[in-house]
Scaffold this motif. Structure first.
Motif, short mmCIF file in Angstrom:
data_model
loop_
_atom_site.label_atom_id
_atom_site.label_comp_id
_atom_site.label_asym_id
_atom_site.label_seq_id
_atom_site.Cartn_x
_atom_site.Cartn_y
_atom_site.Cartn_z
N GLY A 110 75.76 -5.18 34.35
CA GLY A 110 75.96 -5.27 32.90
C GLY A 110 77.30 -4.69 32.49
O GLY A 110 77.72 -3.64 32.98
N THR A 111 77.97 -5.35 31.55
CA THR A 111 79.33 -4.97 31.16
C THR A 111 79.37 -4.39 29.75
O THR A 111 78.50 -4.67 28.91
N LEU A 112 80.41 -3.62 29.50
CA LEU A 112 80.63 -3.09 28.15
C LEU A 112 80.86 -4.23 27.17
O LEU A 112 80.28 -4.26 26.07
N GLY A 113 81.70 -5.19 27.54
CA GLY A 113 81.99 -6.30 26.65
C GLY A 113 80.76 -7.11 26.30
O GLY A 113 80.55 -7.49 25.15
N GLY A 114 79.93 -7.37 27.30
CA GLY A 114 78.71 -8.13 27.04
C GLY A 114 77.77 -7.36 26.13
O GLY A 114 77.11 -7.94 25.26
#
Length: 288
Positions: A110-114
């Motif tokens: 999981g990403t910060l942007g997502g």
């Protein structure tokens, strides 16, 4: 369940990605970590003809300190945030929050942007980014622009992202040295979304609160920046009366859904409990 058929695209640059999204239009979606989009596709609630995977774009990764502003690439994972010495030294509340997101398996992908881009009011990072007065860099065919996190969220799953744009970076002003911080989250079980959560960042001067910032998670259709509650703490000694007023003002802006995480009045009450705990821990940290 199995998603419907779609074409898969794996661009190597931001320019290529936004070009594909502009060309393919509403039939395409960008893919970051996929923890929100892929389940929707499997349930056939998000039927798509094209998936544009952003994972091979190196320009969307990394953490830099640029003259007092942390610039975090949108494809930086939660695990990478947790491992970053830059984040630990400059803005540790980001790590405190990342550690409460889901579980290690999710945090490795999981990403910060997502987490901040899809407009889910239950996600933890949007409220934190409002608390930190962060800005989002949005890039499309016409170039890049910046939007404050406090202006980005328009409704549940509705944001300021325009057609064909992707969120490419998150820019966080580094809080002052000696600041206090806390992210408090109530959840039903490990890995769950918040029943209610609160982020607090504050500074002290001469025993009084010099600055304060408060945001709430999952108690409205969007993350909630509690401007009046924040202002109520400034100039106070963070005594009970000041904290009571801040909690009351913060509760007044909540409108949580009455669902599996509890009825509306309970979730508003729990937002206040989380806020009290966050203010207390932030105060203790700022006081040393």
């Amino acid at each position: 369940m199995i998603p419907g058929s779609f074409s898969y695209h794996s661009p190597a640059t931001v320019e290529e990605a936004v070009g594909l999204l502009a060309e393919l239009g509403d039939d395409a979606r960008p893919l970051a970590g996929g923890h929100s989009l892929l389940p929707m596709m499997k349930l056939r609630l998000a039927p798509l003809e094209h998936l544009v995977d952003l994972r091979k774009i190196d320009a969307l990764k990394g953490i830099k300190d640029e003259g007092g502003t942390l610039v975090i690439g949108a494809m930086t994972t939660q695990a990478e945030l947790l491992a970053s010495d830059v984040i630990a030294g400059q803005c540790p509340i980001i790590q405190e929050t990342a550690a409460l997101i889901a579980d290690p398996q999710v945090r490795y992908v999981g990403t910060l942007g997502g987490n901040v881009a899809n407009g889910d009011p239950a996600n933890d990072m949007p409220g934190l980014m409002q608390c930190l007065d962060a800005s989002y860099q949005l890039t499309g065919k016409g170039g890049s622009r910046e939007v404050k996190a406090r202006d980005f969220y328009e409704g549940a799953f509705f944001t300021a992202l325009q057609e064909g744009e992707i969120l490419t970076a998150v820019k966080v002003p580094v809080p002052p040295a000696g600041h206090g911080y806390a992210y408090e989250k109530l959840k039903r079980k490990i890995g769950d979304y918040a029943t209610a959560a609160a982020a607090v960042v504050l500074t002290l001067a001469g025993g009084s609160c010099k600055s304060a910032s408060i945001a709430l998670t999952n108690v409205g259709e969007t993350p909630l920046y509690a401007a009046e509650a924040s202002a109520a703490l400034v100039g106070s000694s963070l005594d009970k009366a000041a904290v009571d007023q801040a909690v009351s003002l913060a509760g007044a802006i909540t409108a949580p859904a009455s669902a599996g995480r509890g009825p509306t009045h309970y979730r508003t009450k729990m937002a206040g409990v989380m806020l009290r705990r966050a203010i207390q821990r932030a105060h203790e940290r700022a006081a040393g």
